[in-house]
Design an enzyme around this catalytic site. Structure first.
Site, PDB file in Angstrom:
ATOM      1  N   PRO A   2       0.827  -1.207   0.000  1.00 31.27           N
ATOM      2  CA  PRO A   2       0.000   0.000   0.000  1.00 31.27           C
ATOM      3  C   PRO A   2       0.863   1.260   0.000  1.00 31.27           C
ATOM      4  CG  PRO A   2      -0.009  -1.049   2.158  1.00 31.27           C
ATOM      5  CD  PRO A   2       0.672  -1.998   1.227  1.00 31.27           C
ATOM      6  N   GLU A   3       0.616   2.104  -0.979  1.00 28.76           N
ATOM      7  CA  GLU A   3       1.303   3.390  -1.052  1.00 28.76           C
ATOM      8  C   GLU A   3       0.232   4.481  -1.036  1.00 28.76           C
ATOM      9  OE1 GLU A   3       4.300   3.377  -4.150  1.00 28.76           O
ATOM     10  OE2 GLU A   3       4.820   1.295  -3.712  1.00 28.76           O
ATOM     11  N   LYS A  60       1.791   7.430   3.800  1.00 27.73           N
ATOM     12  CA  LYS A  60       1.183   6.102   3.867  1.00 27.73           C
ATOM     13  C   LYS A  60       0.552   5.837   5.229  1.00 27.73           C
ATOM     14  CE  LYS A  60       5.194   4.725   1.187  1.00 27.73           C
ATOM     15  NZ  LYS A  60       6.330   3.781   1.135  1.00 27.73           N
ATOM     16  N   TYR A 107      -6.947 -12.060  10.459  1.00 32.08           N
ATOM     17  CA  TYR A 107      -5.818 -11.126  10.399  1.00 32.08           C
ATOM     18  C   TYR A 107      -6.197  -9.726  10.886  1.00 32.08           C
ATOM     19  CZ  TYR A 107      -4.050 -14.833   7.381  1.00 32.08           C
ATOM     20  OH  TYR A 107      -3.657 -16.050   6.876  1.00 32.08           O
ATOM     21  N   ARG A 126       0.876  -9.830   7.245  1.00 28.34           N
ATOM     22  CA  ARG A 126       2.330  -9.996   7.411  1.00 28.34           C
ATOM     23  C   ARG A 126       2.875  -9.328   8.675  1.00 28.34           C
ATOM     24  NH1 ARG A 126       5.672  -9.443   2.007  1.00 28.34           N
ATOM     25  NH2 ARG A 126       7.044 -10.725   3.309  1.00 28.34           N
ATOM     26  N   LYS A 167      20.178  18.271  -4.731  1.00 26.05           N
ATOM     27  CA  LYS A 167      20.260  16.904  -4.217  1.00 26.05           C
ATOM     28  C   LYS A 167      21.257  16.061  -5.008  1.00 26.05           C
ATOM     29  CE  LYS A 167      16.933  17.733  -1.270  1.00 26.05           C
ATOM     30  NZ  LYS A 167      17.189  17.793   0.186  1.00 26.05           N
ATOM     31  N   ASN A 186       7.658   2.235  -3.697  1.00 25.20           N
ATOM     32  CA  ASN A 186       8.457   1.613  -4.749  1.00 25.20           C
ATOM     33  C   ASN A 186       7.757   1.582  -6.106  1.00 25.20           C
ATOM     34  OD1 ASN A 186      10.990   0.490  -5.317  1.00 25.20           O
ATOM     35  ND2 ASN A 186      10.152  -1.583  -5.295  1.00 25.20           N
TER      36      ASN A 186
END
Length: 371
Positions: A2-3, A60, A107, A126, A167, A186
């Protein structure tokens, strides 16, 4: 994982279906790895009777504003998910909860029943998520340490370009830094770089003004398009690299072009070398830095190895010395005892002779007087 799009879709679902309703029952899992810093009983007691006022998100992370604090907050981790019974909410990979599963799921880490009978649950198979009970979630880590939210607090194109020019880091690694921009993970980073045709290893400061504008637009467009379909990945545009990034190397293609995989910022990274080129000064800088880092890493490993070997040798030598010292000490003690014994015996012999001499003298003196 999840993003921003997935967490925002969950927030919107809670906002639309749960706000203004009172919590009549709460069940918190006895899982201290996920439920952080508070007992299940205390957590449940703090929620029951409270009314949900709003659902908030940054990066997030999501939290519920109740009519009085403390507020429950959710850090989604790798597989965190919000499910509302009877309401379609985004389902993404690794959430691992199906419609046919028991309700609430085994869960479930936080289950809530509202006064109109609606039920929802935060699940995490998880167990990398965090569920907390906080007085002001936005004022404490991890939320307080986040940079501007990519959706709610976007930089202007000029601000973004000026920021990147300072940067000296690979652009993919920078996008993953939640202290720089919150919410890009990601898959979003890979997608926006692919859409902008920018190699993930390009140094941020090497990007041209046009590159910066393209990347700025890509971030906005990818997030908007993902949210337009409720973050349902099955409905993402078919030409997105997203759909092919989990295929095996050598078998991954997008629009007929080969996808390659490298590691950037510690994460597996998918890109199309034919479209995302690494050239010029940036390429040399990255290659040079990679060689230096590899050399440094190698040297550090050698140092550790040598240090370990020296430590082993020293420990072995110390042990041998200790054994030799102990052995020598024992021998010395034995010899000392022997000498002492010999000296004692000799002393005894001398004492006997002296006594005999004294006795003889006395006898002679006695005989002399008689005469």
């Amino acid at each position: 994982m999840p993003e921003l799009p997935e967490v925002e879709a969950a927030r919107r679902a809670v906002q639309d279906h749960c706000c203004g309703k009172r919590i009549v029952r709460a069940v918190v899992a006895d899982d201290s790895k996920v439920v952080d810093g508070v007992s299940p009983a205390e957590f449940e007691k703090s929620l029951v009777g409270r009314t949900i006022i709003a659902a908030h998100r940054k990066g997030k992370n999501m939290w519920l504003e109740l009519d009085s604090p403390p507020f429950p907050s959710f850090q989604f981790g790798m597989s965190g998910a919000i499910y509302i019974k009877g309401v379609p909410v985004t389902k993404y990979k690794r959430s691992a909860v199906n419609d046919a599963d028991e309700w609430p799921s085994k869960y479930s880490k936080l289950f809530i029943e509202l006064d109109d009978g609606l039920e929802f649950s935060f699940t995490d198979k998880r167990r990398f998520a965090k569920v907390r009970l906080l007085q002001d979630p936005a004022s404490v880590p991890p939320i307080s340490e986040l940079g501007p939210d990519a959706l709610l607090e976007p930089m202007s194109a000029d601000e973004f370009a000026d920021s990147l020019s300072k940067k000296k880091i690979a652009i993919k690694a920078l996008l993953l830094d939640q202290a720089y921009i919150a919410g890009i993970g990601n898959w979003v980073a890979d997608e926006v770089l692919y859409q902008a045709r920018i190699h993930p290893l390009r140094t941020a400061s090497s990007l041209s003004r046009q590159d910066c504008e393209q990347l700025h637009n890509s971030i906005e467009e990818v997030i908007e398009k993902a949210l337009a379909v409720g973050a349902d990945s099955n409905q993402f545009p078919s030409n997105w690299i997203f759909h092919f990034r989990e295929k095996k190397p050598g078998k991954a293609y997008v629009d007929g072009k080969r996808i390659e995989f490298i590691t950037v910022g510690g994460r597996t990274t998918a890109f199309v070398p034919e479209l995302q080129k690494l050239t010029g000064a940036s390429s040399e800088t990255v290659k040079g830095r990679s060689r230096r880092e590899a050399k440094s890493s190698s040297e550090e490993n050698v140092k550790r190895s040598n240090k370990t070997e020296r430590q082993a040798e020293n420990e072995e030598a110390s042990g041998s010395f200790a054994k030799r010292k102990k052995k020598t000490s024992a021998a010395d003690d034995k010899e000392g005892h022997q000498k002492k014994g010999a000296q004692t015996g000799k002393g005894k012999q001398v004492s006997k002779k002296a006594a005999k001499v004294v006795k003889t003298r006395k006898k002679v003196q006695k005989n002399s007087k008689k005469k």
